[in-house]
Design a protein around this motif. Structure first.
Motif, PDB file in Angstrom:
ATOM      1  N   ILE A  11     -21.238  24.674  18.825  1.00 23.69           N
ATOM      2  CA  ILE A  11     -20.506  23.485  19.284  1.00 23.69           C
ATOM      3  C   ILE A  11     -20.421  22.465  18.166  1.00 23.69           C
ATOM      4  N   GLU A  12     -21.550  22.223  17.513  1.00 19.68           N
ATOM      5  CA  GLU A  12     -21.576  21.255  16.409  1.00 19.68           C
ATOM      6  C   GLU A  12     -20.656  21.686  15.273  1.00 19.68           C
ATOM      7  N   GLY A  13     -20.658  22.973  14.982  1.00 19.07           N
ATOM      8  CA  GLY A  13     -19.787  23.464  13.918  1.00 19.07           C
ATOM      9  C   GLY A  13     -18.322  23.241  14.223  1.00 19.07           C
ATOM     10  N   ALA A  14     -17.980  23.321  15.510  1.00 20.00           N
ATOM     11  CA  ALA A  14     -16.587  23.105  15.911  1.00 20.00           C
ATOM     12  C   ALA A  14     -16.208  21.627  15.838  1.00 20.00           C
ATOM     13  N   VAL A  15     -17.016  20.758  16.443  1.00 21.48           N
ATOM     14  CA  VAL A  15     -16.659  19.331  16.475  1.00 21.48           C
ATOM     15  C   VAL A  15     -16.716  18.722  15.066  1.00 21.48           C
ATOM     16  N   ASN A  16     -17.542  19.277  14.202  1.00 25.15           N
ATOM     17  CA  ASN A  16     -17.635  18.740  12.838  1.00 25.15           C
ATOM     18  C   ASN A  16     -16.378  18.975  12.022  1.00 25.15           C
ATOM     19  N   GLN A  17     -15.494  19.824  12.540  1.00 26.50           N
ATOM     20  CA  GLN A  17     -14.240  20.071  11.828  1.00 26.50           C
ATOM     21  C   GLN A  17     -13.205  18.967  12.054  1.00 26.50           C
ATOM     22  N   HIS A  18     -13.496  18.087  13.005  1.00 27.39           N
ATOM     23  CA  HIS A  18     -12.604  16.940  13.218  1.00 27.39           C
ATOM     24  C   HIS A  18     -12.725  16.009  12.020  1.00 27.39           C
ATOM     25  N   GLN A  19     -11.613  15.525  11.541  1.00 26.85           N
ATOM     26  CA  GLN A  19     -11.592  14.740  10.304  1.00 26.85           C
ATOM     27  C   GLN A  19     -12.367  13.431  10.397  1.00 26.85           C
ATOM     28  N   SER A  40     -22.971  15.574  13.914  1.00 28.08           N
ATOM     29  CA  SER A  40     -23.069  15.664  15.372  1.00 28.08           C
ATOM     30  C   SER A  40     -24.360  16.351  15.778  1.00 28.08           C
ATOM     31  N   ALA A  41     -24.722  16.171  17.042  1.00 29.78           N
ATOM     32  CA  ALA A  41     -25.869  16.865  17.625  1.00 29.78           C
ATOM     33  C   ALA A  41     -25.530  17.192  19.068  1.00 29.78           C
ATOM     34  N   ALA A  42     -25.583  18.470  19.409  1.00 27.44           N
ATOM     35  CA  ALA A  42     -25.278  18.911  20.767  1.00 27.44           C
ATOM     36  C   ALA A  42     -26.567  19.315  21.471  1.00 27.44           C
ATOM     37  N   ILE A  43     -26.680  18.940  22.727  1.00 25.09           N
ATOM     38  CA  ILE A  43     -27.839  19.323  23.538  1.00 25.09           C
ATOM     39  C   ILE A  43     -27.356  19.791  24.904  1.00 25.09           C
ATOM     40  N   GLY A  44     -28.229  20.464  25.624  1.00 20.22           N
ATOM     41  CA  GLY A  44     -27.900  20.859  26.977  1.00 20.22           C
ATOM     42  C   GLY A  44     -28.232  19.745  27.961  1.00 20.22           C
ATOM     43  N   CYS A  45     -27.432  19.637  29.018  1.00 18.27           N
ATOM     44  CA  CYS A  45     -27.697  18.624  30.050  1.00 18.27           C
ATOM     45  C   CYS A  45     -27.372  19.227  31.421  1.00 18.27           C
ATOM     46  N   ALA A  46     -28.026  18.706  32.456  1.00 20.44           N
ATOM     47  CA  ALA A  46     -27.826  19.237  33.806  1.00 20.44           C
ATOM     48  C   ALA A  46     -26.384  19.039  34.257  1.00 20.44           C
ATOM     49  N   HIS A  47     -25.822  20.069  34.951  1.00 21.04           N
ATOM     50  CA  HIS A  47     -24.453  19.989  35.448  1.00 21.04           C
ATOM     51  C   HIS A  47     -24.426  20.574  36.861  1.00 21.04           C
ATOM     52  N   GLN A  72     -19.908  15.612  27.932  1.00 19.99           N
ATOM     53  CA  GLN A  72     -20.129  14.204  27.629  1.00 19.99           C
ATOM     54  C   GLN A  72     -20.139  14.017  26.115  1.00 19.99           C
ATOM     55  N   ILE A  73     -19.443  12.980  25.660  1.00 16.35           N
ATOM     56  CA  ILE A  73     -19.380  12.664  24.230  1.00 16.35           C
ATOM     57  C   ILE A  73     -19.796  11.213  24.041  1.00 16.35           C
ATOM     58  N   GLN A  74     -20.756  10.987  23.186  1.00 18.62           N
ATOM     59  CA  GLN A  74     -21.221   9.629  22.912  1.00 18.62           C
ATOM     60  C   GLN A  74     -21.186   9.380  21.414  1.00 18.62           C
ATOM     61  N   ILE A  75     -20.471   8.344  21.015  1.00 20.52           N
ATOM     62  CA  ILE A  75     -20.404   7.971  19.597  1.00 20.52           C
ATOM     63  C   ILE A  75     -21.588   7.063  19.283  1.00 20.52           C
ATOM     64  N   VAL A  76     -22.313   7.394  18.235  1.00 16.58           N
ATOM     65  CA  VAL A  76     -23.497   6.627  17.849  1.00 16.58           C
ATOM     66  C   VAL A  76     -23.406   6.249  16.375  1.00 16.58           C
ATOM     67  N   HIS A  77     -24.170   5.237  16.020  1.00 15.66           N
ATOM     68  CA  HIS A  77     -24.183   4.798  14.619  1.00 15.66           C
ATOM     69  C   HIS A  77     -24.948   5.785  13.740  1.00 15.66           C
ATOM     70  N   SER A  78     -26.066   6.316  14.279  1.00 14.21           N
ATOM     71  CA  SER A  78     -26.852   7.300  13.543  1.00 14.21           C
ATOM     72  C   SER A  78     -27.655   8.128  14.535  1.00 14.21           C
ATOM     73  N   LEU A  79     -28.097   9.298  14.100  1.00 10.23           N
ATOM     74  CA  LEU A  79     -28.889  10.183  14.941  1.00 10.23           C
ATOM     75  C   LEU A  79     -30.372   9.951  14.688  1.00 10.23           C
ATOM     76  N   SER A 112     -22.860  20.546  28.168  1.00 11.08           N
ATOM     77  CA  SER A 112     -23.204  20.107  26.813  1.00 11.08           C
ATOM     78  C   SER A 112     -22.933  18.611  26.648  1.00 11.08           C
ATOM     79  N   TYR A 113     -23.850  17.956  25.983  1.00 11.53           N
ATOM     80  CA  TYR A 113     -23.765  16.526  25.693  1.00 11.53           C
ATOM     81  C   TYR A 113     -23.779  16.419  24.178  1.00 11.53           C
ATOM     82  N   VAL A 114     -22.720  15.839  23.613  1.00 16.31           N
ATOM     83  CA  VAL A 114     -22.585  15.800  22.154  1.00 16.31           C
ATOM     84  C   VAL A 114     -22.630  14.360  21.651  1.00 16.31           C
TER      85      VAL A 114
END
Length: 570
Positions: free
Chosen positions: A446-454, A459-466, A510-517, A473-475
């Motif tokens: 998942i991270e490898g895919a989203v990291n291709q966005h310019q 990124s960091a992907a984790i599992g979350c309850a659904h 779920q996608i959350q933009i953060v300043h840093s990981l 996935s929560y990214v």
């Protein structure tokens, strides 16, 4: 930022055999004189070129490694058997019968030939405040420290914990242990008191070497306080030697000894202890991310020879070069390519105390320019961090001294992709899996895919309850500097990329933009923290003492709360 094309010129397991993918590179390697490249090759029958040298190393390993061990290491007593290795019986023995001293190989023999050559360049946390240590000076400090340890009762086979920042005194402490036959276990100076205590107890150490404080990224780290807390849980500890990294005084107890004062009382000469090739040189513990930390044993001759050879041939190091490995001495990379490999080769090695982004994201490249570093070796996590800041910080500095750029390249469950230009990007763990609607999917995919966005820097992907899929996935996304994009547009674009590259079911829930990981001081993403935040278990974040930036966690928590409020309104 296009980085990290490694100039591999190594042997045996380090060097791939001829094949379509690398035949051009190997033909290039074959153009040099094999005996100039490796003088020992003159004694190998029929070896005239690169391919012959590699074949000899594989088909006649005892001849190959025996010649290198005799030629590259200084022995007190010669070995009679090159190797006795049988994995089925759990037997790994190298250079039996031989006796040597690692500190002699790393210091004394170079003092005899080039006493005033620079051994260490300490790139302190304060920008531009480098300190140079010659081989003569390093030998003097090492001997004085070795005598100090002996006066405190340390003998051959004893274990000594070193909990210090990257500094000349940390290197001298390691070499002092090696000189008297003690076994050092260096603990990364970002670990918590509990983690430090675990290692002290497991190694059964009676002596700890530390500093009053450390400086990292402009911040003060209270090392002595951490040691004090750890020692309370370790009744075996009899003495704590305390060096002064800053001018700030710290409380001293009855077992605490001011290191600099004691060292200056000792003589600047210390006879080295003759060690068997398979005697223990050091213990290095795993990070303990799963279960109890495990101590990994490294012995004398085999480790030293391999570290020296890989330093010389993998990084194409030549006499007069300045070698810059920015790993901490608390990791195996720091042991091998900050200390033992470069010093065994009589090289000049850089000790980097700071962070990649202090005082700005150009720190690495400013250091390269100022110190005229020829080989630069950094971790994938640091490179991923710097991708966020773009190329300008790199291009604003003169990097013409660089001949080789290197990063960690071995299979430990990490994934990577290779660009058309031949550059590699480490994407993350392959064994971190999310089960989405019965489909097992690696978070690294998942991270490898989203990291291709310019717009995405990291990124960091984790599992979350659904409720429906069982697990979603929560990214968490870090944008590149200066990137501005509408949230709804960005979410759709990321989900479309993942759907196209993997499958629709893999699109982030779920996608959350953060300043840093949230990362440890060594650059590892603390995914357990992200999972707890996503699960709304803020009171279960656990031990955060190794966290590099505590504000990152609070910022992510606040952002997650905003997402929950928005969902509640909808």
């Amino acid at each position: 930022m296009k980085l990290l094309r490694v100039g591999w010129c190594a042997l045996k397991l380090l060097l791939p055999s001829r094949g379509a993918a690398n035949s051009h590179r190997l033909r290039t390697c074959c153009t040099f004189n094999v005996t100039a490249y490796m003088p020992e090759a003159a004694a190998f029958p029929g070896v005239r070129d690169y391919t012959g040298l590699r074949d000899h190393s594989v088909k006649q390993p005892d001849s190959f490694w025996g010649a290198l061990a005799r030629g590259r290491l200084s022995w007190i007593s010669p070995f009679h058997t090159v190797s006795d290795c049988d994995l089925s019986r759990g037997i790994i023995r190298w250079f039996q019968g031989g006796r040597l001293n690692v500190s002699v190989n790393c210091i004394d023999r170079h003092v005899h030939t080039s006493p005033d050559k620079v051994a260490l360049i300490w790139e302190r946390d304060e920008p531009g405040a480098q300190v140079k240590i010659t081989y003569r000076q390093l030998l003097e400090v090492t001997c004085r420290l070795a005598n100090t340890l002996k006066r405190q009762g340390v003998r051959k086979g004893d274990r000594v914990v070193i909990y210090m920042p990257a500094s000349p005194i940390a290197v001298a402490s390691m070499l002092a242990c090696a000189r008297i036959g003690a076994i050092h276990t260096v603990v990364f100076a970002g670990f918590s008191a509990e983690a430090l205590a675990d290692r002290i107890r497991d190694a059964q150490c009676e002596i700890v070497i530390t500093a009053n404080q450390a400086l990292r990224g402009g911040r003060v780290v209270e090392l002595k306080k951490t040691v004090d807390q750890a020692v309370k849980q370790c009744p075996s500890v009899k003495r704590v030697l305390v060096a002064m990294r800053t001018d700030n005084k710290v409380p001293m107890s009855d077992i605490d000894i001011p290191l600099e004062e004691e060292v200056m009382k000792e003589e600047a000469a210390c006879d080295p202890v003759a060690m068997e090739s398979e005697d223990m040189l050091f213990l290095l513990y795993t990070s303990g991310s799963t279960g109890k930390p495990k101590g990994v044993v490294h012995t004398q001759a085999g480790f030293l020879l391999y570290a020296a050879l890989t330093h010389r041939y993998v990084f194409d190091y030549h006499d007069g070069d300045v070698f810059g490995c920015v790993a901490d001495v608390g990791w195996i990379t720091g042991h091998s390519y900050v200390v033992y490999g470069p010093l065994c080769n009589g090289g000049t090695t850089v000790l980097f105390e700071s962070t990649p982004v202090y005082p700005n994201p150009g720190r690495y490249w400013e250091t390269v320019e100022r110190l005229k570093i020829n080989q630069f070796y950094g971790a994938p996590t640091a490179i991923r961090l710097l991708l966020k800041y773009g190329d300008s910080w790199v291009k604003s500095h003169d990097r013409s001294s660089l001949k080789t750029l290197g990063t960690d390249h071995f299979f430990t469950g990490d994934g990577a992709y290779r660009s058309e230009e031949g550059y590699y990007q480490i994407t993350g763990r392959l064994d971190d899996v999310i089960n989405i609607s019965g489909h097992r999917l690696g978070t690294a995919e998942i991270e490898g895919a989203v990291n291709q966005h310019q717009a995405v820097a990291e990124s960091a992907a984790i599992g979350c309850a659904h409720e429906v899929k069982g697990e979603g996935s929560y990214v968490f996304i870090v944008l590149k500097d200066g990137m501005v994009i509408a949230e709804d547009v960005f979410d759709k674009e990321l989900k479309d990329i993942v759907s196209q590259k993997i499958a629709k079911y893999a699109a982030p829930d779920q996608i959350q933009i953060v300043h840093s990981l949230p990362k440890t001081r060594s650059g590892k993403i603390m995914r357990r923290v992200l999972r707890k935040i996503a699960e709304n278990k803020i009171d279960e974040l656990g031990d955060l003492t190794t966290l590099d930036d505590h504000t990152a966690v609070q910022e992510i928590i606040d952002g997650h709360k905003q997402i929950l409020k928005k969902e509640a309104k909808n």
